[in-house]
Design a protein around this motif. Structure first.
Motif, PDB file in Angstrom:
ATOM      1  N   ASP A 538       7.100  45.135  24.664  1.00  0.00           N
ATOM      2  CA  ASP A 538       5.907  45.924  24.367  1.00  0.00           C
ATOM      3  C   ASP A 538       4.702  45.234  24.029  1.00  0.00           C
ATOM      4  OD1 ASP A 538       4.570  48.028  23.492  1.00  0.00           O
ATOM      5  OD2 ASP A 538       5.753  48.547  21.456  1.00  0.00           O
ATOM      6  N   GLU A 539       3.686  45.384  25.109  1.00  0.00           N
ATOM      7  CA  GLU A 539       2.528  44.519  25.083  1.00  0.00           C
ATOM      8  C   GLU A 539       2.776  43.064  25.006  1.00  0.00           C
ATOM      9  OE1 GLU A 539      -0.452  45.838  25.279  1.00  0.00           O
ATOM     10  OE2 GLU A 539      -0.210  48.016  24.631  1.00  0.00           O
ATOM     11  N   PRO A 540       3.440  42.494  25.945  1.00  0.00           N
ATOM     12  CA  PRO A 540       4.137  41.031  26.055  1.00  0.00           C
ATOM     13  C   PRO A 540       3.016  40.077  25.955  1.00  0.00           C
ATOM     14  CG  PRO A 540       4.634  41.890  28.127  1.00  0.00           C
ATOM     15  CD  PRO A 540       4.079  43.003  27.325  1.00  0.00           C
ATOM     16  N   THR A 541       2.073  40.296  26.671  1.00  0.00           N
ATOM     17  CA  THR A 541       0.963  39.364  26.818  1.00  0.00           C
ATOM     18  C   THR A 541      -0.157  39.453  25.993  1.00  0.00           C
ATOM     19  OG1 THR A 541       0.104  40.358  28.766  1.00  0.00           O
ATOM     20  CG2 THR A 541       1.901  38.870  29.135  1.00  0.00           C
ATOM     21  N   SER A 542      -0.342  40.221  24.971  1.00  0.00           N
ATOM     22  CA  SER A 542      -1.482  40.758  24.592  1.00  0.00           C
ATOM     23  C   SER A 542      -1.983  39.414  23.641  1.00  0.00           C
ATOM     24  CB  SER A 542      -1.361  41.960  23.218  1.00  0.00           C
ATOM     25  OG  SER A 542      -0.217  41.326  22.577  1.00  0.00           O
ATOM     26  N   ASN A 543      -1.328  38.465  23.414  1.00  0.00           N
ATOM     27  CA  ASN A 543      -1.928  37.256  22.643  1.00  0.00           C
ATOM     28  C   ASN A 543      -2.136  36.103  23.230  1.00  0.00           C
ATOM     29  OD1 ASN A 543      -2.478  38.525  19.921  1.00  0.00           O
ATOM     30  ND2 ASN A 543      -0.493  38.323  19.442  1.00  0.00           N
ATOM     31  N   LEU A 544      -1.656  36.355  24.669  1.00  0.00           N
ATOM     32  CA  LEU A 544      -1.594  34.927  25.380  1.00  0.00           C
ATOM     33  C   LEU A 544      -3.101  34.731  26.115  1.00  0.00           C
ATOM     34  CD1 LEU A 544       1.754  35.203  27.402  1.00  0.00           C
ATOM     35  CD2 LEU A 544       1.206  34.136  25.063  1.00  0.00           C
ATOM     36  N   ASP A 545      -3.587  33.488  26.212  1.00  0.00           N
ATOM     37  CA  ASP A 545      -4.632  33.140  26.749  1.00  0.00           C
ATOM     38  C   ASP A 545      -4.494  33.186  28.435  1.00  0.00           C
ATOM     39  OD1 ASP A 545      -3.312  30.753  27.886  1.00  0.00           O
ATOM     40  OD2 ASP A 545      -4.201  29.633  26.189  1.00  0.00           O
ATOM     41  N   ALA A 546      -5.581  33.239  28.963  1.00  0.00           N
ATOM     42  CA  ALA A 546      -5.415  33.641  30.713  1.00  0.00           C
ATOM     43  C   ALA A 546      -4.406  32.731  31.262  1.00  0.00           C
ATOM     44  CB  ALA A 546      -6.893  33.317  31.167  1.00  0.00           C
ATOM     45  N   SER A 547      -4.430  31.326  31.124  1.00  0.00           N
ATOM     46  CA  SER A 547      -3.510  30.336  31.966  1.00  0.00           C
ATOM     47  C   SER A 547      -2.089  30.824  31.527  1.00  0.00           C
ATOM     48  CB  SER A 547      -3.870  29.051  31.531  1.00  0.00           C
ATOM     49  OG  SER A 547      -3.604  28.705  30.308  1.00  0.00           O
ATOM     50  N   SER A 548      -1.849  31.089  30.140  1.00  0.00           N
ATOM     51  CA  SER A 548      -0.422  31.384  29.748  1.00  0.00           C
ATOM     52  C   SER A 548      -0.040  32.669  30.107  1.00  0.00           C
ATOM     53  CB  SER A 548      -0.364  31.508  28.120  1.00  0.00           C
ATOM     54  OG  SER A 548      -0.617  30.287  27.523  1.00  0.00           O
ATOM     55  N   GLY A 562      16.380  41.900  40.149  1.00  0.00           N
ATOM     56  CA  GLY A 562      17.863  42.414  40.075  1.00  0.00           C
ATOM     57  C   GLY A 562      18.014  42.574  38.374  1.00  0.00           C
ATOM     58  N   LYS A 563      17.149  42.502  37.933  1.00  0.00           N
ATOM     59  CA  LYS A 563      17.051  42.731  36.240  1.00  0.00           C
ATOM     60  C   LYS A 563      16.230  44.133  35.686  1.00  0.00           C
ATOM     61  CE  LYS A 563      17.876  38.322  34.296  1.00  0.00           C
ATOM     62  NZ  LYS A 563      17.388  37.110  34.811  1.00  0.00           N
ATOM     63  N   THR A 564      16.653  44.621  34.984  1.00  0.00           N
ATOM     64  CA  THR A 564      15.911  45.953  34.426  1.00  0.00           C
ATOM     65  C   THR A 564      14.888  45.737  33.559  1.00  0.00           C
ATOM     66  OG1 THR A 564      18.128  47.055  35.109  1.00  0.00           O
ATOM     67  CG2 THR A 564      16.130  48.429  34.110  1.00  0.00           C
ATOM     68  N   PHE A 565      13.627  46.092  33.596  1.00  0.00           N
ATOM     69  CA  PHE A 565      12.788  45.809  32.650  1.00  0.00           C
ATOM     70  C   PHE A 565      11.849  46.978  32.484  1.00  0.00           C
ATOM     71  CE2 PHE A 565      12.954  41.212  34.148  1.00  0.00           C
ATOM     72  CZ  PHE A 565      12.703  40.728  32.795  1.00  0.00           C
ATOM     73  N   LEU A 566      11.470  47.027  31.053  1.00  0.00           N
ATOM     74  CA  LEU A 566      10.565  48.285  30.686  1.00  0.00           C
ATOM     75  C   LEU A 566       9.396  47.605  30.165  1.00  0.00           C
ATOM     76  CD1 LEU A 566       9.853  51.289  30.657  1.00  0.00           C
ATOM     77  CD2 LEU A 566      10.808  51.148  28.296  1.00  0.00           C
ATOM     78  N   ILE A 567       8.407  47.759  30.664  1.00  0.00           N
ATOM     79  CA  ILE A 567       7.126  47.139  30.011  1.00  0.00           C
ATOM     80  C   ILE A 567       6.074  48.023  29.550  1.00  0.00           C
ATOM     81  CG2 ILE A 567       5.164  45.372  30.228  1.00  0.00           C
ATOM     82  CD1 ILE A 567       7.037  43.888  32.159  1.00  0.00           C
ATOM     83  N   SER A 568       5.520  47.783  28.308  1.00  0.00           N
ATOM     84  CA  SER A 568       4.309  48.620  28.135  1.00  0.00           C
ATOM     85  C   SER A 568       3.132  47.581  28.082  1.00  0.00           C
ATOM     86  CB  SER A 568       4.523  49.370  26.724  1.00  0.00           C
ATOM     87  OG  SER A 568       3.735  48.613  25.876  1.00  0.00           O
ATOM     88  N   SER A 569       2.077  47.851  28.602  1.00  0.00           N
ATOM     89  CA  SER A 569       1.199  46.770  28.702  1.00  0.00           C
ATOM     90  C   SER A 569      -0.070  47.464  28.996  1.00  0.00           C
ATOM     91  CB  SER A 569       1.260  45.754  29.718  1.00  0.00           C
ATOM     92  OG  SER A 569       0.400  44.975  29.741  1.00  0.00           O
ATOM     93  N   HIS A 570      -1.361  47.018  28.546  1.00  0.00           N
ATOM     94  CA  HIS A 570      -2.736  47.289  29.107  1.00  0.00           C
ATOM     95  C   HIS A 570      -3.389  46.352  29.749  1.00  0.00           C
ATOM     96  CE1 HIS A 570      -3.835  44.772  25.623  1.00  0.00           C
ATOM     97  NE2 HIS A 570      -4.741  44.475  26.461  1.00  0.00           N
ATOM     98  N   ARG A 571      -2.564  45.273  30.144  1.00  0.00           N
ATOM     99  CA  ARG A 571      -3.256  44.322  31.161  1.00  0.00           C
ATOM    100  C   ARG A 571      -2.843  44.635  32.552  1.00  0.00           C
ATOM    101  NH1 ARG A 571      -4.521  39.095  28.850  1.00  0.00           N
ATOM    102  NH2 ARG A 571      -5.129  39.485  26.762  1.00  0.00           N
ATOM    103  N   LEU A 572      -3.658  44.863  33.586  1.00  0.00           N
ATOM    104  CA  LEU A 572      -3.586  45.421  34.919  1.00  0.00           C
ATOM    105  C   LEU A 572      -2.703  44.296  35.646  1.00  0.00           C
ATOM    106  CD1 LEU A 572      -4.719  47.514  36.673  1.00  0.00           C
ATOM    107  CD2 LEU A 572      -6.384  45.916  37.444  1.00  0.00           C
ATOM    108  N   SER A 573      -2.737  42.717  35.185  1.00  0.00           N
ATOM    109  CA  SER A 573      -1.986  42.183  36.025  1.00  0.00           C
ATOM    110  C   SER A 573      -0.414  42.331  36.008  1.00  0.00           C
ATOM    111  CB  SER A 573      -2.328  40.820  35.655  1.00  0.00           C
ATOM    112  OG  SER A 573      -2.205  40.674  34.286  1.00  0.00           O
ATOM    113  N   SER A 574      -0.120  42.646  34.344  1.00  0.00           N
ATOM    114  CA  SER A 574       1.356  42.822  34.257  1.00  0.00           C
ATOM    115  C   SER A 574       1.464  44.031  34.888  1.00  0.00           C
ATOM    116  CB  SER A 574       1.360  43.005  32.732  1.00  0.00           C
ATOM    117  OG  SER A 574       0.737  42.165  32.064  1.00  0.00           O
ATOM    118  N   ILE A 575       0.934  44.910  34.946  1.00  0.00           N
ATOM    119  CA  ILE A 575       1.260  46.494  35.215  1.00  0.00           C
ATOM    120  C   ILE A 575       1.438  46.405  36.828  1.00  0.00           C
ATOM    121  CG2 ILE A 575       0.458  48.851  35.945  1.00  0.00           C
ATOM    122  CD1 ILE A 575      -1.320  48.237  33.028  1.00  0.00           C
ATOM    123  N   MET A 576       0.495  45.404  37.569  1.00  0.00           N
ATOM    124  CA  MET A 576       0.704  45.391  39.170  1.00  0.00           C
ATOM    125  C   MET A 576       2.091  44.723  39.392  1.00  0.00           C
ATOM    126  SD  MET A 576      -1.874  46.867  39.996  1.00  0.00           S
ATOM    127  CE  MET A 576      -1.974  46.368  41.827  1.00  0.00           C
TER     128      MET A 576
END
Ligand code: ADP
Ligand code: MG
Length: 621
Positions: A538-548, A562-576
């Protein structure tokens, strides 16, 4: 008027009957607990109590003989003191010593047992709370108030009540023995004492109910005061309080709450003072009348001086035994009101069905399906999810995107069964998830919450909690840390994985605090520690800086296969990077498809893009 009197009488009688049945129930409950814990202890305690209850009567008889002998001696006017008088004095001292010493011994024994029982009771409460499958109850203030009252009674209740119970039994024996003895002298004294004590019973019962009522009124204020005290002393909030200069505002609020609690308490104490004064006046009248009766009996030469000593000690004994019984009854009664809270807590029904009817839980082979899932947090709150239809396919990554408050985290909570849907069903490979035992079900899922926990413990524990059975496998822990980027954080720590992530929770100055982004990497490592069929972020990168974030995305792309993920995010890069994207709007899935198609077609991406470019600009500052 008569009808009114009759009504009052009936009400008092009902109150007393209820009170007595409450006291009997809690007595049974308590004796049961002590008996379960140690039969030998109960037998020993009962025996000591029996001895102790006989001693005051023996003391009174011995005093009578002593006084009689003393009087005889003065009449004889002989110089020497007879041996029997010495013996009586010795016995008297011995009995007085025994009386005090047995009381001290009993309270030590009870304290010892009570301490152990307190641990047991507290753990029973925590076990019960731990058995709740969902989080619904934890979000209800009434639950916290109940818990507070139960803990309060656990702290003082068991032991105090057990002691009181025994003392009350002692007083009953004492009362009966003295009453029988005095009856042979003067039934009138008994009658006077009985009449003076009757009104006290209802006084006690009434004030117990009032105290219980008071506790529930104070509850919300105490909860808020506790929260404010926590805010004002907690390292994570104090920095903002200092920076914003809101300390005095919060302190004022705290002061108001504390004053409110104090005024409630003072009001109650004033009432108690009134009741105690009435009770004491009644006792005084009874004592006065008893003395009058005794004096009358002496003047008619019905009794001698030894009898006077005995009657004074006896009527005093009866009075104090009666007061003891009343107070004991009152205390047990008031605690029985708290025991009811304990029963209420233990019998609370968890809205989540935790047992499940299926024995076997396999990994995800096909898909997880939300079918017609609607949800609201309670009947008086608006719907958060409405008729959600969603498929999370095994081996693929699905992203949920939506504005703040659109229901992403709620959907995740439902999937984890922290709540169950108000309507509709979630299927795991075609099986309603409610059919699985909830613990087995959750073992197959790895999750990183938006508001993940920051355990003030070692790095090893912080990561190892992701798979508690392998918490000592440092190889697995460091692998998870590598994948999440937390290994860089660990390298900078003096004790590596054994460093305590707290300034506060350490014996010496060995602990450290780390930044928000570093905490997020640790939380991510915790998720990756687990071999799961489904990973939820759930919003996994919300606190990370750009390089992280770039590093996370790279790691995610490499490992997601091969793994199943469910991600909620408002970051376009994660969604893409997801295989599928579901758009959540006002609690409904309004679009679903591969990210590229949605990027062009959906109006929701537009504000997201704006936010993305904004966050990129601020990141690079
Ligand atoms: N525990 C709760 N009790 C009542 N309402 C809640 C609770 N948690 C969230 N909500 C409400 O549900 C809605 C969706 O919240 P959430 O699922 O956290 O949204 P998102 O994760 O998309 O930002 C919000 O309006 C929020 O106020
Ligand atoms: Mg959220």
């Amino acid at each position: 008027m008569d009808r009114e009197h009759c009504g009052n009488f009936l009400r008092t009688r009902m109150k007393m009957q209820k009170g007595i049945s409450r006291v009997l129930r809690s007595t049974k409950f308590l004796f049961g607990r002590y008996w379960e814990h140690s039969k030998a202890f109960v037998v020993l305690i009962l025996l000591l109590n029996l001895i102790l209850s006989a001693i005051p009567l023996i003391i009174a008889w011995t005093t009578r003989s002593f006084v009689d002998q003393l009087a005889g001696m003065t009449q004889d006017s002989s110089d020497w003191i007879p041996n029997s008088l010495f013996l009586l004095a010795l016995c008297l001292v011995g009995f007085l010593f025994m009386q005090d010493y047995l009381s001290i011994l009993l309270s030590y024994l009870d304290e010892r047992k009570g301490r152990n029982l307190l641990v047991q009771t507290k753990m029973a409460v925590y076990e019960r709370i731990g058995s709740f499958g969902g989080i619904q109850l934890f979000e209800q203030p009434a639950f916290f108030d109940l818990l507070r009252m139960v803990m309060h009674s656990a702290q003082s209740g068991h032991q105090q009540v057990f002691q009181t119970l025994l003392r009350t039994c002692r007083n009953v024996v004492l009362l009966l023995a003295f009453a029988l003895a005095i009856l042979s002298y003067s039934p009138l004294i008994l009658l006077v004492i009985a009449i003076s004590t009757l009104p006290q019973i209802t006084n006690h019962l009434h004030s117990n109910h009032e105290n219980k009522q008071l506790d529930s009124e104070i509850g919300p204020h105490e909860r808020n005061a506790y929260y404010l005290e926590h805010l004002l002393t907690n390292s994570s909030t104090i920095k903002e309080i200092l920076a914003l200069g809101i300390g005095s505002h919060l302190r004022n609020d705290l002061q108001n709450r504390l004053l409110m609690i104090a005024s409630f308490m003072i009001h109650s104490e004033r009432k108690r003072l009134k009741t105690s004064t009435t009770n004491r006046v009644l006792i005084g009248i009874a004592q006065g009348l008893s003395l009058l009766i005794i004096t009358a009996m002496v003047s008619t030469r019905e009794i001698g001086v030894g009898d006077v000593a005995f009657l004074i000690a006896g009527s005093q004994g009866i009075l104090s035994a009666t007061i003891g019984i009343l107070e004991g009854f009152s205390l047990i009664h008031s605690q029985s009101l708290y025991f009811e809270d304990y029963e209420k807590l233990v019998n609370l029904v968890d809205p989540i069905i935790t047992g499940g009817s299926r024995k076997k839980m396999s990994g995800l082979l096909g898909e997880i399906r939300f079918e017609g899932v609607s949800f609201r947090y309670s009947t008086n709150l608006p719907w958060v999810l409405r008729d959600v239809e969603l498929s999370i396919r095994a081996g693929e990554s699905t992203a949920i995107v939506g504005q703040n408050g659109s229901g992403k985290s709620t959907l995740i909570r439902l999937l984890l069964r922290l709540y169950d849907p108000t309507c509709g069903t979630i299927y795991w490979d075609g099986v309603d998830v409610r059919e699985f035992p909830v613990e087995d079900y959750r073992k197959t899922i790895g999750v990183m919450f938006q508001d993940y926990a920051r355990y003030q413990l070692t790095v090893r524990e912080n990561i190892g909690f992701g798979d508690i059975e392998n918490i000592h496998e440092i190889g697995r822990i460091s692998r998870a840390a590598r994948l999440s980027g937390a290994d860089n954080v660990v390298q900078g720590l003096s004790n590596n994985y054994e460093t305590v992530l707290s300034k506060w929770n350490t014996q010496e100055n060995g602990g450290v605090d780390i930044s928000g982004g570093e905490w997020q990497k640790i939380a991510l490592a915790r998720l990756l520690m687990r071999e799961a069929s489904l990973y939820i972020l759930d919003e996994p990168t919300s606190n990370l800086d750009a390089s992280s974030e770039t590093a996370f995305n790279k790691g995610f792309s490499e490992n997601k296969r091969g793994k199943t993920f469910l991600i909620s995010s408002h970051r376009l890069s994660s969604i893409m990077m997801a295989d599928n994207v579901a758009l959540l709007r006002d609690g409904k899935i309004t679009d679903y498809g591969p990210p590229q198609r949605l990027l062009n077609s959906s109006e929701l991406f537009f504000p997201l893009e704006q936010r993305e470019s904004f966050s990129e600009r601020t990141d690079s500052l």
